[in-house]
Design a protein around this motif. Sequence first.
Motif, PDB file in Angstrom:
ATOM      1  N   ARG A   1      -5.232  10.495 -15.372  1.00  0.00           N
ATOM      2  CA  ARG A   1      -5.424   9.826 -14.303  1.00  0.00           C
ATOM      3  C   ARG A   1      -4.176   9.163 -12.706  1.00  0.00           C
ATOM      4  NH1 ARG A   1      -9.030   4.491 -13.696  1.00  0.00           N
ATOM      5  NH2 ARG A   1      -7.020   3.408 -13.951  1.00  0.00           N
TER       6      ARG A   1
ATOM      7  N   ARG B   1       2.625   1.138  -3.375  1.00  0.00           N
ATOM      8  CA  ARG B   1       0.994   2.243  -4.750  1.00  0.00           C
ATOM      9  C   ARG B   1       0.843   3.652  -4.392  1.00  0.00           C
ATOM     10  NH1 ARG B   1      -1.043  -3.088  -3.125  1.00  0.00           N
ATOM     11  NH2 ARG B   1      -2.942  -1.865  -1.963  1.00  0.00           N
ATOM     12  N   SER B   2       1.234   3.935  -2.815  1.00  0.00           N
ATOM     13  CA  SER B   2       0.971   4.885  -2.413  1.00  0.00           C
ATOM     14  C   SER B   2       1.753   6.429  -3.357  1.00  0.00           C
ATOM     15  CB  SER B   2       0.284   5.918  -1.641  1.00  0.00           C
ATOM     16  OG  SER B   2       2.108   6.158  -0.736  1.00  0.00           O
ATOM     17  N   ARG B   3       2.986   6.020  -3.645  1.00  0.00           N
ATOM     18  CA  ARG B   3       3.962   6.737  -4.396  1.00  0.00           C
ATOM     19  C   ARG B   3       4.415   6.451  -5.850  1.00  0.00           C
ATOM     20  NH1 ARG B   3       8.629   5.629  -0.021  1.00  0.00           N
ATOM     21  NH2 ARG B   3      10.076   6.883  -2.043  1.00  0.00           N
TER      22      ARG B   3
ATOM     23  N   VAL C   1      11.139  12.535 -11.856  1.00  0.00           N
ATOM     24  CA  VAL C   1       9.960  11.054 -12.092  1.00  0.00           C
ATOM     25  C   VAL C   1      11.223   9.555 -12.567  1.00  0.00           C
ATOM     26  CG1 VAL C   1       7.933  10.037 -11.792  1.00  0.00           C
ATOM     27  CG2 VAL C   1       7.972  12.151 -11.886  1.00  0.00           C
TER      28      VAL C   1
ATOM     29  N   GLU D   1       0.922  12.593  -9.158  1.00  0.00           N
ATOM     30  CA  GLU D   1       2.452  13.483  -9.071  1.00  0.00           C
ATOM     31  C   GLU D   1       3.092  12.213  -8.786  1.00  0.00           C
ATOM     32  OE1 GLU D   1       2.573  17.264  -7.763  1.00  0.00           O
ATOM     33  OE2 GLU D   1       1.481  17.658  -9.853  1.00  0.00           O
ATOM     34  N   PRO D   2       2.946  10.897  -8.726  1.00  0.00           N
ATOM     35  CA  PRO D   2       3.683   9.622  -8.611  1.00  0.00           C
ATOM     36  C   PRO D   2       5.807  10.412  -8.741  1.00  0.00           C
ATOM     37  CG  PRO D   2       2.853   8.893 -10.546  1.00  0.00           C
ATOM     38  CD  PRO D   2       2.431  10.790 -10.407  1.00  0.00           C
ATOM     39  N   GLU D   3       6.581   9.413  -7.918  1.00  0.00           N
ATOM     40  CA  GLU D   3       7.731   9.922  -8.162  1.00  0.00           C
ATOM     41  C   GLU D   3       8.565   8.467  -9.332  1.00  0.00           C
ATOM     42  OE1 GLU D   3      10.066   9.005  -4.958  1.00  0.00           O
ATOM     43  OE2 GLU D   3       8.098   8.429  -3.592  1.00  0.00           O
TER      44      GLU D   3
ATOM     45  N   LEU E   1       0.011   4.136 -12.124  1.00  0.00           N
ATOM     46  CA  LEU E   1       0.001   2.674 -13.362  1.00  0.00           C
ATOM     47  C   LEU E   1      -0.872   3.616 -14.325  1.00  0.00           C
ATOM     48  CD1 LEU E   1       0.006   0.026 -13.827  1.00  0.00           C
ATOM     49  CD2 LEU E   1      -1.713  -0.467 -12.912  1.00  0.00           C
TER      50      LEU E   1
ATOM     51  N   PHE F   1      -5.925   7.920  -3.460  1.00  0.00           N
ATOM     52  CA  PHE F   1      -5.036   7.960  -2.685  1.00  0.00           C
ATOM     53  C   PHE F   1      -4.743   9.267  -1.616  1.00  0.00           C
ATOM     54  CE2 PHE F   1      -3.768   6.229  -7.048  1.00  0.00           C
ATOM     55  CZ  PHE F   1      -2.497   6.349  -6.932  1.00  0.00           C
ATOM     56  N   ASP F   2      -5.874   9.507  -1.046  1.00  0.00           N
ATOM     57  CA  ASP F   2      -6.169  10.598   0.061  1.00  0.00           C
ATOM     58  C   ASP F   2      -5.663  11.799  -0.062  1.00  0.00           C
ATOM     59  OD1 ASP F   2      -7.090  10.658   2.367  1.00  0.00           O
ATOM     60  OD2 ASP F   2      -5.657   9.474   3.590  1.00  0.00           O
ATOM     61  N   LEU F   3      -5.820  12.365  -1.377  1.00  0.00           N
ATOM     62  CA  LEU F   3      -4.916  13.799  -1.630  1.00  0.00           C
ATOM     63  C   LEU F   3      -6.281  14.698  -1.067  1.00  0.00           C
ATOM     64  CD1 LEU F   3      -3.927  13.354  -4.949  1.00  0.00           C
ATOM     65  CD2 LEU F   3      -2.914  13.025  -3.282  1.00  0.00           C
TER      66      LEU F   3
ATOM     67  N   SER G   1       0.713  -1.373  -0.145  1.00  0.00           N
ATOM     68  CA  SER G   1      -0.240   0.082   0.085  1.00  0.00           C
ATOM     69  C   SER G   1       1.009   1.069   0.178  1.00  0.00           C
ATOM     70  CB  SER G   1      -0.499  -0.398   1.069  1.00  0.00           C
ATOM     71  OG  SER G   1      -1.916   1.448   1.577  1.00  0.00           O
ATOM     72  N   THR G   2       1.815   1.206   1.258  1.00  0.00           N
ATOM     73  CA  THR G   2       2.788   2.369   0.549  1.00  0.00           C
ATOM     74  C   THR G   2       3.741   2.602  -0.774  1.00  0.00           C
ATOM     75  OG1 THR G   2       2.743   2.147   3.332  1.00  0.00           O
ATOM     76  CG2 THR G   2       4.606   3.890   2.392  1.00  0.00           C
TER      77      THR G   2
END
Lengths: 303, 271
Positions: free
Chosen positions: A144, A72-74, A182, A149-151, A77, A101-103, A69-70
């Motif tokens: 999406r 995937r939060s970063r 990224v 803003e994933p790393e 996909l 993503f709890d934003l 989960s942690t």
Amino acid sequence: MVAQGLEKRFGDFTAVAGIDFSISRGESFGFLGPNGAGKTSTMRMVACMSPHTGGQLSVLGMDPRTSGSTIRSRIGLVPQQDSLDDELTVEDNLYLYGRYFDLPKRLIRERAVRLLEFAQLTERAKDKVEPLSGGMKRRLTIARSLISEPELLILDEPTTGLDPQARHLLWDRLYRLKSQGVTLVITTHYMDEAEQLCDRLVVMDKGRIVAEGSPRALIEQHSTREVVELRFGLDQQHQGATAIADLAERIEVLPDRVLLYVHDGDAAVAEVHRRGLLPESSLVRRSTLEDVFLRLTGRSLVD
Amino acid sequence: MTPNQTAVPLRIVPLGFLGTRRSLRVVERNVFVYRSGWIILVSGFFEPLFYLLSIGLGLNHLVGPLDVEGTKVAYTAFVAPSLLATSAMNGALFDATYNMFFKLKISKVYDTMLATPLDPTDVALGELTWSVVRGGLYATAFFLVMAVMGFVTSWWSLLLLPAALLMAAAFGAVGMAVTTFMRSWQDFDLVGLALIPMFLFSATFYPVTVYPGWLQAVVKLTPLYQGVVLARGMALGHLHPVLLLSVAYLAAMAIVGAIITGRRVRQLLLS
Ligand SMILES: Nc1ncnc2c1ncn2[C@@H]1O[C@H](COP(=O)(O)OP(=O)(O)OP(=O)(O)O)[C@@H](O)[C@H]1O
Ligand SMILES: [Mg+2]
């Protein structure tokens, strides 16, 4: 990201048969391979959506088994198959994905405006997703994946079904993301895309890695500098080919043309003419990744 | 770039084995979907309501008051709590069965969720929460109708609502668990086949004592019976310690159902 002996089995069937790779932060890394090579299976393992059945895997320095989960939060996909929420509007698809993503709501709304712009879907924001065209859905899926803003961005055939404009727009975007640090992991069947985007890539075949390197290095290693494509009349293909076989490091006779893999294409063509052969047409071009790909994975369809 | 590391610290301890606060995102998604389709949301509420009206207007005049533990109870007042329990059950089952199957097998909504920080347990707990919300809405609406019709005579009746929530949780969780084993829409006919006799024979319309002993024992095993006696006890203010058994029965259903659902979602989607 580091994988060692990474393996994925479905029952008796081995989709990924022990592969090693390591991708550093900020790199852009490609997976090429024919249909069924195991690219998507690998992407899903890396995205912590599918547990590996053997070997070791660490993503963003963590273990997917315990920190899925942690991780995937970063991660962002773009799956091979669009999986948009058909019961919702374009806008709400972006919004809720951000919420997963709890934003905070405000932040998502801000980002969504810009992403809709990027996906050129601003006018369709309030429409349901279902009637969108295939390319529009693809663009929305890509947009999406960027909402958090994933790393690390994982793209499984991102440009399949996109028109050339959208494709170039995406490439620009990916360049920019890369320059912001990224990490990109991409699978594609478009060799020009791989050459454009990937610092390094691997070619997979039947669940294994068969080659690895930068696009340039792979071409140097597995092909010649230039390729000459000659067309003889259909019935003279073989005759022609035998007469000039010694000119090239490698020669390939296809149903409609003969390919000579050589260092200097023009010299080879001159020599062909000197030997009195008159091909209907001749073309000299540089070797591409496609030549490497076909060499490594064969021309015949896998299944 | 600031990594979004809210994931782990948010684990709520008592529910940790089921999921996390992230499961609320699943609820939020359902709210979004029903915002534009609220008619569908309320539709399922009417069936037990029509039963209540039909009984209150008609049957009530043919069936005299019943003797329940020494007090005379009007027939409608006897039936109303069991219909409220049924209402909560229906509300919970809609999303737990058909809609869950659709999301699992056809629309792939869960596949998308599992690409984000959400876990299968979050999906299970979120959908369960939503089922409880919907069951709770139905029960509350039903309660208001009962109040208007004059069947709410004591403050104790308010306890009907927590009882209904527990019912909704129990049926929602088991409904979801069963749904994860469904292969096609046809399999749902079997669910209907189980639900209708349960609705008719679980001491919903008459006391269980009309049955012979062995049949009483069978009926008492059905979850709807447990919900019905609990609801009736609350509505009539007959609070016996034995009702705790019903509470335990329903709570166990909810917990076991939710755990199985989480496991099955993981098995089906994270292959
Ligand atoms: N869930 C699954 N169960 C069983 N077999 C699977 C599953 N997913 C993939 N496979 C098999 O694993 C092999 C590799 O599939 P994968 O999707 O990884 O290929 P790919 O390289 O992405 O191909 P493509 O270019 O067509 O997308 C295929 O033979 C496929 O049938
Ligand atoms: Mg694939």
